[in-house]
Design a protein around this motif. Structure first.
Motif, PDB file in Angstrom:
ATOM      1  N   SER A   1     -20.403  34.497  15.854  1.00 43.75           N
ATOM      2  CA  SER A   1     -19.172  34.220  15.122  1.00 43.75           C
ATOM      3  C   SER A   1     -19.575  33.747  13.733  1.00 43.75           C
ATOM      4  O   SER A   1     -19.865  32.564  13.531  1.00 43.75           O
ATOM      5  N   HIS A   2     -19.687  34.685  12.823  1.00 40.95           N
ATOM      6  CA  HIS A   2     -20.100  34.363  11.447  1.00 40.95           C
ATOM      7  C   HIS A   2     -19.526  35.427  10.525  1.00 40.95           C
ATOM      8  O   HIS A   2     -19.519  36.606  10.887  1.00 40.95           O
ATOM      9  N   PRO A   3     -19.039  35.018   9.340  1.00 42.12           N
ATOM     10  CA  PRO A   3     -18.408  36.014   8.466  1.00 42.12           C
ATOM     11  C   PRO A   3     -19.348  37.083   7.912  1.00 42.12           C
ATOM     12  O   PRO A   3     -18.875  38.121   7.435  1.00 42.12           O
ATOM     13  N   SER A   4     -20.676  36.881   7.977  1.00 44.23           N
ATOM     14  CA  SER A   4     -21.587  37.863   7.381  1.00 44.23           C
ATOM     15  C   SER A   4     -22.654  38.320   8.372  1.00 44.23           C
ATOM     16  O   SER A   4     -23.372  37.497   8.956  1.00 44.23           O
ATOM     17  N   ALA A   5     -22.783  39.662   8.499  1.00 41.78           N
ATOM     18  CA  ALA A   5     -23.824  40.218   9.374  1.00 41.78           C
ATOM     19  C   ALA A   5     -25.207  39.994   8.775  1.00 41.78           C
ATOM     20  O   ALA A   5     -26.218  40.150   9.462  1.00 41.78           O
TER      21      ALA A   5
ATOM     22  N   GLU B   1     -26.216  43.131  24.932  1.00 40.99           N
ATOM     23  CA  GLU B   1     -25.312  43.689  23.917  1.00 40.99           C
ATOM     24  C   GLU B   1     -24.831  42.550  23.040  1.00 40.99           C
ATOM     25  O   GLU B   1     -24.708  41.412  23.491  1.00 40.99           O
ATOM     26  N   MET B   2     -24.576  42.886  21.794  1.00 40.67           N
ATOM     27  CA  MET B   2     -24.120  41.885  20.824  1.00 40.67           C
ATOM     28  C   MET B   2     -22.622  42.064  20.620  1.00 40.67           C
ATOM     29  O   MET B   2     -22.128  43.182  20.467  1.00 40.67           O
ATOM     30  N   ALA B   3     -21.894  40.972  20.624  1.00 40.39           N
ATOM     31  CA  ALA B   3     -20.470  41.001  20.288  1.00 40.39           C
ATOM     32  C   ALA B   3     -20.293  40.204  19.002  1.00 40.39           C
ATOM     33  O   ALA B   3     -20.470  38.982  18.994  1.00 40.39           O
ATOM     34  N   ASP B   4     -19.998  40.905  17.922  1.00 40.58           N
ATOM     35  CA  ASP B   4     -19.811  40.260  16.617  1.00 40.58           C
ATOM     36  C   ASP B   4     -18.298  40.085  16.431  1.00 40.58           C
ATOM     37  O   ASP B   4     -17.589  41.031  16.079  1.00 40.58           O
TER      38      ASP B   4
ATOM     39  N   GLN C   1     -13.271  41.408  30.732  1.00 38.59           N
ATOM     40  CA  GLN C   1     -14.017  42.479  31.414  1.00 38.59           C
ATOM     41  C   GLN C   1     -15.431  42.586  30.848  1.00 38.59           C
ATOM     42  O   GLN C   1     -16.393  42.827  31.575  1.00 38.59           O
ATOM     43  N   ARG C   2     -15.543  42.389  29.525  1.00 38.29           N
ATOM     44  CA  ARG C   2     -16.872  42.451  28.913  1.00 38.29           C
ATOM     45  C   ARG C   2     -17.748  41.320  29.441  1.00 38.29           C
ATOM     46  O   ARG C   2     -18.926  41.516  29.721  1.00 38.29           O
ATOM     47  N   ILE C   3     -17.178  40.132  29.576  1.00 38.26           N
ATOM     48  CA  ILE C   3     -17.957  39.008  30.125  1.00 38.26           C
ATOM     49  C   ILE C   3     -18.281  39.261  31.595  1.00 38.26           C
ATOM     50  O   ILE C   3     -19.384  38.942  32.061  1.00 38.26           O
ATOM     51  N   ASP C   4     -17.338  39.850  32.327  1.00 39.41           N
ATOM     52  CA  ASP C   4     -17.571  40.128  33.758  1.00 39.41           C
ATOM     53  C   ASP C   4     -18.752  41.072  33.965  1.00 39.41           C
ATOM     54  O   ASP C   4     -19.380  41.058  35.030  1.00 39.41           O
ATOM     55  N   ARG C   5     -19.050  41.902  32.965  1.00 43.72           N
ATOM     56  CA  ARG C   5     -20.185  42.839  33.095  1.00 43.72           C
ATOM     57  C   ARG C   5     -21.523  42.138  32.851  1.00 43.72           C
ATOM     58  O   ARG C   5     -22.578  42.737  33.036  1.00 43.72           O
ATOM     59  N   ALA C   6     -21.468  40.883  32.381  1.00 45.38           N
ATOM     60  CA  ALA C   6     -22.701  40.173  32.017  1.00 45.38           C
ATOM     61  C   ALA C   6     -23.062  39.115  33.057  1.00 45.38           C
ATOM     62  O   ALA C   6     -22.192  38.551  33.713  1.00 45.38           O
ATOM     63  N   ASP C   7     -24.367  38.863  33.181  1.00 42.32           N
ATOM     64  CA  ASP C   7     -24.844  37.761  34.027  1.00 42.32           C
ATOM     65  C   ASP C   7     -25.069  36.521  33.173  1.00 42.32           C
ATOM     66  O   ASP C   7     -25.104  35.407  33.672  1.00 42.32           O
ATOM     67  N   LEU C   8     -25.301  36.782  31.880  1.00 40.19           N
ATOM     68  CA  LEU C   8     -25.640  35.695  30.953  1.00 40.19           C
ATOM     69  C   LEU C   8     -24.794  35.836  29.699  1.00 40.19           C
ATOM     70  O   LEU C   8     -24.706  36.921  29.116  1.00 40.19           O
ATOM     71  N   LEU C   9     -24.204  34.731  29.281  1.00 40.57           N
ATOM     72  CA  LEU C   9     -23.446  34.692  28.023  1.00 40.57           C
ATOM     73  C   LEU C   9     -24.216  33.805  27.057  1.00 40.57           C
ATOM     74  O   LEU C   9     -24.535  32.648  27.382  1.00 40.57           O
ATOM     75  N   VAL C  10     -24.555  34.357  25.896  1.00 36.94           N
ATOM     76  CA  VAL C  10     -25.258  33.574  24.874  1.00 36.94           C
ATOM     77  C   VAL C  10     -24.331  33.442  23.672  1.00 36.94           C
ATOM     78  O   VAL C  10     -23.861  34.453  23.140  1.00 36.94           O
ATOM     79  N   LEU C  11     -24.050  32.222  23.266  1.00 36.82           N
ATOM     80  CA  LEU C  11     -23.235  32.012  22.070  1.00 36.82           C
ATOM     81  C   LEU C  11     -24.154  31.557  20.945  1.00 36.82           C
ATOM     82  O   LEU C  11     -24.855  30.551  21.075  1.00 36.82           O
ATOM     83  N   VAL C  12     -24.161  32.319  19.851  1.00 42.77           N
ATOM     84  CA  VAL C  12     -24.978  31.970  18.684  1.00 42.77           C
ATOM     85  C   VAL C  12     -24.014  31.735  17.522  1.00 42.77           C
ATOM     86  O   VAL C  12     -23.320  32.658  17.095  1.00 42.77           O
ATOM     87  N   TYR C  13     -23.973  30.505  17.019  1.00 47.16           N
ATOM     88  CA  TYR C  13     -22.939  30.175  16.031  1.00 47.16           C
ATOM     89  C   TYR C  13     -23.414  29.114  15.054  1.00 47.16           C
ATOM     90  O   TYR C  13     -24.224  28.250  15.399  1.00 47.16           O
ATOM     91  N   PRO C  14     -22.903  29.156  13.829  1.00 41.73           N
ATOM     92  CA  PRO C  14     -23.195  28.073  12.895  1.00 41.73           C
ATOM     93  C   PRO C  14     -22.360  26.852  13.257  1.00 41.73           C
ATOM     94  O   PRO C  14     -21.215  26.991  13.702  1.00 41.73           O
ATOM     95  N   VAL C  15     -22.947  25.679  13.118  1.00 40.12           N
ATOM     96  CA  VAL C  15     -22.192  24.437  13.351  1.00 40.12           C
ATOM     97  C   VAL C  15     -21.261  24.234  12.158  1.00 40.12           C
ATOM     98  O   VAL C  15     -21.704  24.188  11.019  1.00 40.12           O
TER      99      VAL C  15
END
Ligand SMILES: Cc1cc2nc3c(=O)[nH]c(=O)nc-3n(C[C@H](O)[C@H](O)[C@H](O)COP(=O)(O)O)c2cc1C
Length: 205
Positions: free
Chosen positions: A8-12, A36-39, A72-86
């Protein structure tokens, strides 16, 4: 094992995205793992909690299609990684809105017949990677890391029963720390993949 890495960041071109790519590189280096990456910015996720969302919460209506697609996208995953700026000692509003809308009653948690909360996400391991602009001393002096872990790890994922298998802060006020943080991100990904069979036995928090 399949990982969904949400940013969750405004710039790739941001450091946050570079960290997410490193976590994925670490994960994918282990055979048998996919990611998979979810931007959320690029995908245009709308974080505003709507009247439809409220109706679902109050058991008066059905979930919005965009919310169902995220679940559904989360249901397909075993692991959820959240990468975010504080941002303001928390996660960005976009990511918070994603959680507000997607982690719904009936999917993430429910109320049992006796009124007690039923945790529905025990199968989903969670890794948090917060990226901060302040230094370690500031985090330690004010207890910011503990405050965020209480709010996010325990308050959100603990409530839903999703085991938090790792919770890291990468702090990078200067260039050398950025290099270090990128190496740390690779190690986080590799460590997650290596520990995959044992996640649920030894959550971090
Ligand atoms: C709106 C806003 C609020 C921020 N609040 C904090 C904060 O509370 N604590 C902190 O350590 N850094 C804070 N920062 C700094 C960001 O965490 C830092 O700029 C970001 O992690 C850098 O990553 P990037 O290069 O991917 O943007 C804030 C930045 C912004 C834009």
């Amino acid at each position: 094992m399949h990982a969904l890495v949400v940013t969750s960041h405004p710039s790739a071109a941001s450091f946050t995205h570079a960290v997410a790519r490193q976590v994925i590189a670490g994960l994918d280096a282990h055979p048998g793992h996919t990611s998979e990456m979810a931007d959320l910015t690029a995908e245009g996720f709308d974080p505003r909690f709507t009247a439809t969302d409220l109706a679902l919460f109050e058991r008066r209506g059905a979930a919005d299609a965009s919310v169902l697609a995220e679940q559904q996208r989360i249901d397909r995953a075993d692991l959820l990684v959240l990468v975010y700026p504080v941002y303001w000692w928390s996660m960005p509003g976009l990511l918070k809105g994603w959680i507000d809308r997607v982690f719904t009653q009936g999917w993430a948690y429910d109320e049992g017949p006796d009124g007690a909360t039923v945790k529905l996400l025990g199968r989903l391991a969670v890794q948090l990677v917060g990226i901060g602009g302040a230094d370690q001393g500031t985090y330690a002096r004010h207890g910011y890391a503990d405050a965020m872990r209480t709010q996010i790890d325990h308050g959100i994922f603990g409530y839903c029963g999703a085991p938090v298998v790792g919770s890291d802060f990468l702090l990078h006020p200067d260039a050398p720390s950025r290099e270090r943080a990128l190496r740390q991100a690779l190690d986080i990904g590799a460590g997650l993949a290596a520990r995959a069979p044992h996640w649920h036995a030894s959550p971090a928090a």
